[in-house]
Design an enzyme around this catalytic site. Structure first.
Site, PDB file in Angstrom:
ATOM      1  N   TYR A  59      -3.345 -11.511  -4.146  1.00  0.00           N
ATOM      2  CA  TYR A  59      -1.957 -11.702  -3.721  1.00  0.00           C
ATOM      3  C   TYR A  59      -1.856 -12.916  -2.795  1.00  0.00           C
ATOM      4  O   TYR A  59      -2.539 -12.979  -1.771  1.00  0.00           O
ATOM      5  CB  TYR A  59      -1.394 -10.461  -3.011  1.00  0.00           C
ATOM      6  CG  TYR A  59      -1.317  -9.199  -3.865  1.00  0.00           C
ATOM      7  CD1 TYR A  59      -1.332  -9.253  -5.257  1.00  0.00           C
ATOM      8  CD2 TYR A  59      -1.224  -7.945  -3.274  1.00  0.00           C
ATOM      9  CE1 TYR A  59      -1.262  -8.105  -6.028  1.00  0.00           C
ATOM     10  CE2 TYR A  59      -1.150  -6.781  -4.045  1.00  0.00           C
ATOM     11  CZ  TYR A  59      -1.182  -6.875  -5.418  1.00  0.00           C
ATOM     12  OH  TYR A  59      -1.108  -5.728  -6.186  1.00  0.00           O
TER      13      TYR A  59
HETATM   14  N1  LIG Z   1      -2.282  -2.436  -9.291  1.00  0.00           N
HETATM   15  C1  LIG Z   1      -1.468  -3.276  -9.860  1.00  0.00           C
HETATM   16  O1  LIG Z   1      -1.740  -3.820 -10.913  1.00  0.00           O
HETATM   17  C2  LIG Z   1      -0.162  -3.599  -9.194  1.00  0.00           C
HETATM   18  C3  LIG Z   1       0.843  -4.286  -9.893  1.00  0.00           C
HETATM   19  C4  LIG Z   1       2.053  -4.531  -9.233  1.00  0.00           C
HETATM   20  C5  LIG Z   1       2.237  -4.106  -7.927  1.00  0.00           C
HETATM   21  N2  LIG Z   1       1.224  -3.445  -7.261  1.00  0.00           N
HETATM   22  C6  LIG Z   1       1.413  -2.922  -5.890  1.00  0.00           C
HETATM   23  O2  LIG Z   1       2.641  -2.217  -5.853  1.00  0.00           O
HETATM   24  C7  LIG Z   1       3.475  -2.752  -4.822  1.00  0.00           C
HETATM   25  C8  LIG Z   1       4.918  -2.668  -5.233  1.00  0.00           C
HETATM   26  O3  LIG Z   1       5.149  -3.428  -6.393  1.00  0.00           O
HETATM   27  P1  LIG Z   1       6.566  -4.017  -6.749  1.00  0.00           P
HETATM   28  O4  LIG Z   1       6.990  -4.969  -5.695  1.00  0.00           O
HETATM   29  O5  LIG Z   1       6.497  -4.490  -8.143  1.00  0.00           O
HETATM   30  O6  LIG Z   1       7.408  -2.665  -6.670  1.00  0.00           O
HETATM   31  P2  LIG Z   1       8.808  -2.025  -6.642  1.00  0.00           P
HETATM   32  O7  LIG Z   1       8.862  -1.255  -5.381  1.00  0.00           O
HETATM   33  O8  LIG Z   1       8.967  -1.308  -7.935  1.00  0.00           O
HETATM   34  O9  LIG Z   1       9.894  -3.210  -6.655  1.00  0.00           O
HETATM   35  C9  LIG Z   1      10.124  -4.046  -5.599  1.00  0.00           C
HETATM   36  C10 LIG Z   1      11.498  -4.677  -5.798  1.00  0.00           C
HETATM   37  O10 LIG Z   1      12.488  -3.677  -5.563  1.00  0.00           O
HETATM   38  C11 LIG Z   1      13.416  -4.175  -4.602  1.00  0.00           C
HETATM   39  N3  LIG Z   1      13.863  -3.088  -3.736  1.00  0.00           N
HETATM   40  C12 LIG Z   1      13.098  -2.243  -3.009  1.00  0.00           C
HETATM   41  N4  LIG Z   1      13.872  -1.365  -2.334  1.00  0.00           N
HETATM   42  C13 LIG Z   1      15.148  -1.670  -2.628  1.00  0.00           C
HETATM   43  C14 LIG Z   1      16.401  -1.150  -2.230  1.00  0.00           C
HETATM   44  N5  LIG Z   1      16.484  -0.096  -1.412  1.00  0.00           N
HETATM   45  N6  LIG Z   1      17.521  -1.721  -2.711  1.00  0.00           N
HETATM   46  C15 LIG Z   1      17.461  -2.792  -3.537  1.00  0.00           C
HETATM   47  N7  LIG Z   1      16.299  -3.339  -3.954  1.00  0.00           N
HETATM   48  C16 LIG Z   1      15.152  -2.794  -3.498  1.00  0.00           C
HETATM   49  C17 LIG Z   1      12.681  -5.197  -3.792  1.00  0.00           C
HETATM   50  O11 LIG Z   1      13.610  -6.118  -3.269  1.00  0.00           O
HETATM   51  P3  LIG Z   1      13.647  -6.425  -1.694  1.00  0.00           P
HETATM   52  O12 LIG Z   1      12.455  -7.259  -1.440  1.00  0.00           O
HETATM   53  O13 LIG Z   1      14.949  -7.116  -1.518  1.00  0.00           O
HETATM   54  O14 LIG Z   1      13.606  -5.112  -0.969  1.00  0.00           O
HETATM   55  C18 LIG Z   1      11.746  -5.817  -4.833  1.00  0.00           C
HETATM   56  O15 LIG Z   1      12.385  -6.874  -5.521  1.00  0.00           O
HETATM   57  C19 LIG Z   1       2.955  -4.172  -4.604  1.00  0.00           C
HETATM   58  O16 LIG Z   1       3.272  -4.671  -3.319  1.00  0.00           O
HETATM   59  C20 LIG Z   1       1.478  -3.989  -4.806  1.00  0.00           C
HETATM   60  O17 LIG Z   1       0.886  -3.490  -3.609  1.00  0.00           O
HETATM   61  C21 LIG Z   1       0.051  -3.199  -7.888  1.00  0.00           C
END
Ligand SMILES: NC(=O)c1ccc[n+]([C@@H]2O[C@H](COP(=O)([O-])OP(=O)(O)OC[C@H]3O[C@@H](n4cnc5c(N)ncnc54)[C@H](OP(=O)(O)O)[C@@H]3O)[C@@H](O)[C@H]2O)c1
Length: 330
Positions: A59
Site C-alpha cells: 500500500y
Molecule cells: N486483502 C486484500 O486483497 C484487500 C483488498 C482490498 C482492500 N483490503 C483491505 O480492506 C480495507 C478496506 O478496503 P476498501 O477501501 O476497498 O473498502 P470499503 O470499506 O468497502 O470501501 C471504502 C470506500 O467506501 C467509502 N465509505 C466508507 N464509509 C462511508 C460512508 N459512511 N459513507 C459514504 N462512503 C463511505 C469510502 O469513502 P471515504 O473515504 O469518503 O469514507 C471509500 O471510498 C483496505 O484498507 C485494506 O486494508 C484488502
C-alpha cells in the site's frame, strides 16, 4: 466498541478493523490520504475503541505501513493488534525477489515491514494471495520460523480458492507448522461468492473471517448511479477496476443497492451502516476491514454495530443476489 476473539485464537480484536490502504501517499492513488491527513482518522479510531489495524507492504509502496507505525508511536503497543501482508510487488519497478512467497521474499519483506512500522513484532502477518510459483510448504516453513523468532505472533492469509486454503491448513497439520488463523476475503452484500466454499471451510476449521471491501469499495454507500461520481468510483471506472463495478451491479447488485437505500431510509441510518450491519450479522464474520478517509464515516461505521436487522430485513437484502464472476483472486 465490541470485541471478539480472532477465529480460534485467544487474541481479542475490535469488531471493526481499520483498513489502512487509504493512508500513505496520494501519489500512489488519488483517493489516498497523505501522512498528516491520515493521523486524525487513526487517532479517532483508537478513541472509538478500535484496536485492530490492517495494512500491507504494497500500500502506497510502503508508505501506509510507515504512516500507521508513526501514528501508533504514542500509544501502548500492547493494546493494539497490527496486521500487514506480503506477496504483491512493493515498488513500481520490482526486482524478482520482491514478489511472491518464497522464503527469501517473506524474510526480506517482513524485515522491511517491521522497519517501516517501527515495531519488533507484527501481530498478524498475512499472505496477500496464493503464490503459484512457490510450494506452500516453503512459505509455511518461513512463516513458522518468523513466529519462532518472535517477529510475528499469528499468521493469516487472504483471497484464494478454498481448495488452496484447505491444502495449506492440511500442510501445516501434516508438518507440525503454524496454521493460518484468519482469512481476509472479499465479502459484502453484492459479492457473496465466498459463501459457497470458503466460509463453510473457515467455520469448520475455526478460522477468523475478516472481509475486505465490506462496502464494495464504496458502491454500497450511495445510490448506484452516484458511485462513479466519487473519487474512488472515478478511479475504478478509469482503471483495470472498471469491470469490478460491473461485477457489483450484475445479477441483482443494482436491486440490492436500492434495497439497502430503502432499509437505510426506514431505519434512519446511512446505506454504509446497513451494508456493514448486514456483514456484522453474519455469524462467520469477526471484523469487517473498513476503508475510509473521513472521521465522520469512521464514526458511522462504529455506530453500525448498534443496528439491529430482523430476519426479514436480512432476507430482503439477500434475496436479489445471483452468482457473479470472481473478484479478488485468480
Ligand atoms: N486483502 C486484500 O486483497 C484487500 C483488498 C482490498 C482492500 N483490503 C483491505 O480492506 C480495507 C478496506 O478496503 P476498501 O477501501 O476497498 O473498502 P470499503 O470499506 O468497502 O470501501 C471504502 C470506500 O467506501 C467509502 N465509505 C466508507 N464509509 C462511508 C460512508 N459512511 N459513507 C459514504 N462512503 C463511505 C469510502 O469513502 P471515504 O473515504 O469518503 O469514507 C471509500 O471510498 C483496505 O484498507 C485494506 O486494508 C484488502
Amino acid at each position: 466498541m465490541e470485541y471478539t476473539t480472532l477465529g480460534d485464537t485467544g487474541m481479542e480484536v475490535s469488531r471493526i478493523c481499520l483498513g489502512c490502504m487509504s493512508f500513505g501517499s496520494s501519489d500512489w492513488r488519488d483517493w489516498v490520504l497523505d501522512e498528516e491527513e491520515s493521523f486524525p482518522i487513526i487517532e479517532r479510531a483508537i478513541d472509538l475503541g478500535i484496536n485492530f489495524f490492517d495494512t500491507a507492504n504494497m500500500y502506497s509502496e510502503g508508505e501506509s505501513e510507515r504512516v500507521l507505525g508513526t501514528a501508533l508511536e504514542g500509544y501502548d503497543r500492547d493494546e493494539l493488534v497490527v496486521a500487514t501482508k506480503v506477496y504483491n510487488p512493493v515498488s513500481s519497478d520490482p526486482h524478482p525477489n520482491e514478489t511472491g512467497l518464497s522464503r527469501k521474499t517473506v524474510d526480506q519483506e517482513l524485515r522491511n515491514s517491521l522497519g517501516r512500522l517501527g515495531m519488533e513484532t507484527v501481530d498478524l502477518y498475512q499472505t496477500h494471495r496464493w503464490d503459484y510459483g512457490t510450494p506452500i510448504e516453503e512459505t509455511l516453513r518461513a512463516l513458522n520460523d518468523a513466529v519462532r523468532r518472535n517477529d510475528v505472533r499469528y499468521i493469516g492469509t487472504s483471497s484464494q480458492w478454498a481448495h488452496q486454503f484447505a491444502s495449506a491448513l492440511h500442510a501445516s497439520d501434516r508438518l507440525g507448522l503454524e496454521r493460518f488463523v484468519s482469512m481476509q476475503n472479499h465479502y459484502n452484500l453484492v459479492y457473496r461468492e465466498e459463501e459457497r466454499e470458503m466460509i463453510p471451510l473457515c467455520n469448520r476449521e475455526g478460522i477468523g473471517v475478516i472481509p475486505w471491501s465490506p462496502l464494495a469499495r464504496g458502491y454500497l454507500t450511495r445510490p448506484h448511479e452516484q458511485f462513479i461520481e466519487t473519487t474512488r468510483g472515478k478511479y475504478m471506472d478509469n482503471t483495470r477496476f472498471a469491470d469490478r463495478i460491473d461485477t457489483y451491479r450484475a445479477n441483482g447488485g443494482d436491486t440490492i443497492n436500492e434495497r439497502v437505500e430503502e432499509i437505510a431510509t426506514r431505519k434512519d441510518a446511512t446505506m454504509a451502516q446497513i451494508s456493514l450491519a448486514w456483514l456484522l450479522h453474519q455469524d462467520a464474520v469477526d471484523a469487517p476491514i473498513i476503508g475510509t478517509t473521513s472521521v465522520e464515516h469512521l464514526e458511522e461505521a462504529v455506530a453500525a454495530l448498534e443496528i439491529d436487522l430482523s430476519d426479514s430485513d436480512i432476507e430482503y437484502l439477500e434475496e436479489p443476489y445471483g452468482p457473479v464472476g470472481i473478484d479478488g483472486h485468480e
